[in-house]
Motif scaffolding. Structure first.
Motif, short mmCIF file in Angstrom:
data_model
loop_
_atom_site.label_atom_id
_atom_site.label_comp_id
_atom_site.label_asym_id
_atom_site.label_seq_id
_atom_site.Cartn_x
_atom_site.Cartn_y
_atom_site.Cartn_z
N ASP A 1 19.95 38.92 11.80
CA ASP A 1 21.40 38.88 11.58
C ASP A 1 22.09 38.04 12.64
N LEU A 2 21.58 38.11 13.88
CA LEU A 2 22.22 37.43 15.00
C LEU A 2 21.93 35.93 15.04
N VAL A 3 20.90 35.48 14.30
CA VAL A 3 20.54 34.06 14.28
C VAL A 3 20.51 33.55 12.83
N PRO A 4 21.62 33.64 12.11
CA PRO A 4 21.62 33.27 10.69
C PRO A 4 21.28 31.81 10.42
N LYS A 5 21.50 30.95 11.42
CA LYS A 5 21.16 29.54 11.27
C LYS A 5 19.86 29.20 11.99
N GLY A 6 19.21 30.23 12.54
CA GLY A 6 17.96 30.06 13.26
C GLY A 6 16.79 30.64 12.51
N PHE A 7 15.80 31.13 13.26
CA PHE A 7 14.56 31.58 12.63
C PHE A 7 13.88 32.59 13.54
N VAL A 8 13.16 33.54 12.93
CA VAL A 8 12.44 34.55 13.69
C VAL A 8 10.97 34.57 13.29
N PHE A 9 10.09 34.28 14.23
CA PHE A 9 8.65 34.46 14.03
C PHE A 9 8.33 35.91 14.40
N ALA A 10 7.91 36.70 13.42
CA ALA A 10 7.66 38.13 13.63
C ALA A 10 6.16 38.39 13.63
N LYS B 1 14.62 49.69 20.55
CA LYS B 1 14.71 49.63 22.02
C LYS B 1 15.67 48.54 22.47
N LEU B 2 15.78 47.47 21.69
CA LEU B 2 16.73 46.43 22.06
C LEU B 2 18.16 46.95 21.92
N ALA B 3 18.42 47.73 20.88
CA ALA B 3 19.74 48.34 20.73
C ALA B 3 20.00 49.31 21.88
N ALA B 4 18.98 50.05 22.30
CA ALA B 4 19.12 50.94 23.46
C ALA B 4 19.44 50.14 24.71
N GLY B 5 18.88 48.94 24.80
CA GLY B 5 19.20 48.06 25.92
C GLY B 5 20.67 47.69 25.94
N PHE B 6 21.22 47.29 24.79
CA PHE B 6 22.65 46.98 24.73
C PHE B 6 23.49 48.20 25.11
N ALA B 7 23.07 49.38 24.66
CA ALA B 7 23.80 50.61 24.98
C ALA B 7 23.78 50.90 26.47
N ASN B 8 22.77 50.34 27.18
CA ASN B 8 22.65 50.53 28.63
C ASN B 8 23.00 49.27 29.42
N LYS B 9 23.87 48.44 28.82
CA LYS B 9 24.44 47.27 29.49
C LYS B 9 23.46 46.11 29.67
N LEU B 10 22.66 45.87 28.66
CA LEU B 10 21.81 44.69 28.66
C LEU B 10 22.67 43.43 28.64
N LEU B 11 22.31 42.46 29.47
CA LEU B 11 23.02 41.18 29.51
C LEU B 11 22.25 40.17 28.68
N LEU B 12 22.75 39.89 27.48
CA LEU B 12 22.04 38.99 26.57
C LEU B 12 23.01 38.41 25.57
N SER B 13 22.88 37.12 25.32
CA SER B 13 23.66 36.45 24.30
C SER B 13 22.73 35.55 23.50
N LEU B 14 22.76 35.68 22.17
CA LEU B 14 21.95 34.84 21.30
C LEU B 14 22.85 33.93 20.49
N SER B 15 22.51 32.65 20.43
CA SER B 15 23.27 31.72 19.61
C SER B 15 22.77 31.77 18.17
N PRO B 16 23.67 31.52 17.19
CA PRO B 16 23.30 31.64 15.78
C PRO B 16 22.14 30.76 15.34
N ASN B 17 21.90 29.67 16.06
CA ASN B 17 20.82 28.74 15.65
C ASN B 17 19.54 28.90 16.46
N TYR B 18 19.42 29.97 17.21
CA TYR B 18 18.23 30.19 18.04
C TYR B 18 16.98 30.39 17.19
N VAL B 19 15.87 29.87 17.71
CA VAL B 19 14.54 30.20 17.17
C VAL B 19 13.97 31.29 18.06
#
Length: 226
Positions: free
Chosen positions: A90-99, A55-73
């Protein structure tokens, strides 16, 4: 396919594919997560991000305004098997994702994903009780919620207040049928927008169109204290 750098991204980690689709630079070259197509651009490998599977990819396809920095948590609520989680990683290679997810079955798949991608931490927990997560998380720069619950808005707002940094961004992927199967989705979205506006600032409201007809993304920030 034609490629160009996505200007909203802070780096070359997100690329636009054709007219609408996107791809993320593969943090683990040669490895697919869900059978996605791999493509090479200027010597770098990218994973095509399927808007029918995310759904996030669908958001980008529908002009979602979002920018993530590589070090984001990042805090991801409702991680499921990790399709979208893997692209965010992939978008936060220097960051971290709590899933976060409450289903043991999908947690096993998330654990497999962490064998390839060390910046993902799967947590088996129920997001309906945010305070119980407090001892297991740090503050985050970005939060994404995609869970099927009548309490979607409440959970989202509480987690924003508990875990999102002051200048952070949070996205609620709202599923209308999970809240009220009798009401028209547009009515559910209007109610949710009012509930959110009472607590946070909604900077973008985006329908997911033909990809997910009964879904709407709300991009939110903390409301300023006057």
């Amino acid at each position: 396919m034609s490629f160009r750098e996505e200007k909203k991204s802070s780096s070359d980690l997100l690329m636009k594919v054709g007219k609408k689709d996107y791809a993320t630079r593969n943090a683990v070259p040669g490895i697919r997560v869900y059978g996605e197509k791999l493509v090479s651009v200027n010597g770098e490998e990218y994973r095509v991000w399927d808007p029918h599977r995310s759904k996030l990819a669908a958001g980008f396809a529908n002009k979602l305004l979002l920018s993530l920095s590589p070090n984001y948590v990042v805090l991801y609520l409702g991680a499921s098997t990790g399709t979208t989680v893997s692209h965010i990683a992939d978008l936060v290679p220097k960051g971290f994702v709590f899933a976060i997810d409450s289903a043991p079955r999908v947690m096993r798949e998330l654990l497999q994903l962490t064998k390839q991608r060390s910046n993902i931490a799967p947590i088996l927990a129920n997001a309906s009780h945010p305070t119980e997560l407090a001892s297991r998380l740090s503050m985050v720069d970005f939060m994404y919620q995609d869970i099927a619950s009548k309490d979607q808005v409440r959970i989202f707002v509480e987690c924003m207040k508990l875990f999102l940094e002051k200048n952070g961004t949070a996205i609620l992927c709202l599923k209308a049928r999970s809240i009220d199967v009798t009401a028209k989705p547009v009515v559910v979205f209007e109610r949710a927008a009012k509930e959110l506006a009472a607590e946070v600032t909604v900077v973008q409201q985006l329908l997911l169109g033909a990809y997910y007809p009964d879904h709407c993304l709300f991009v939110c920030k903390h409301s300023r204290v006057h």
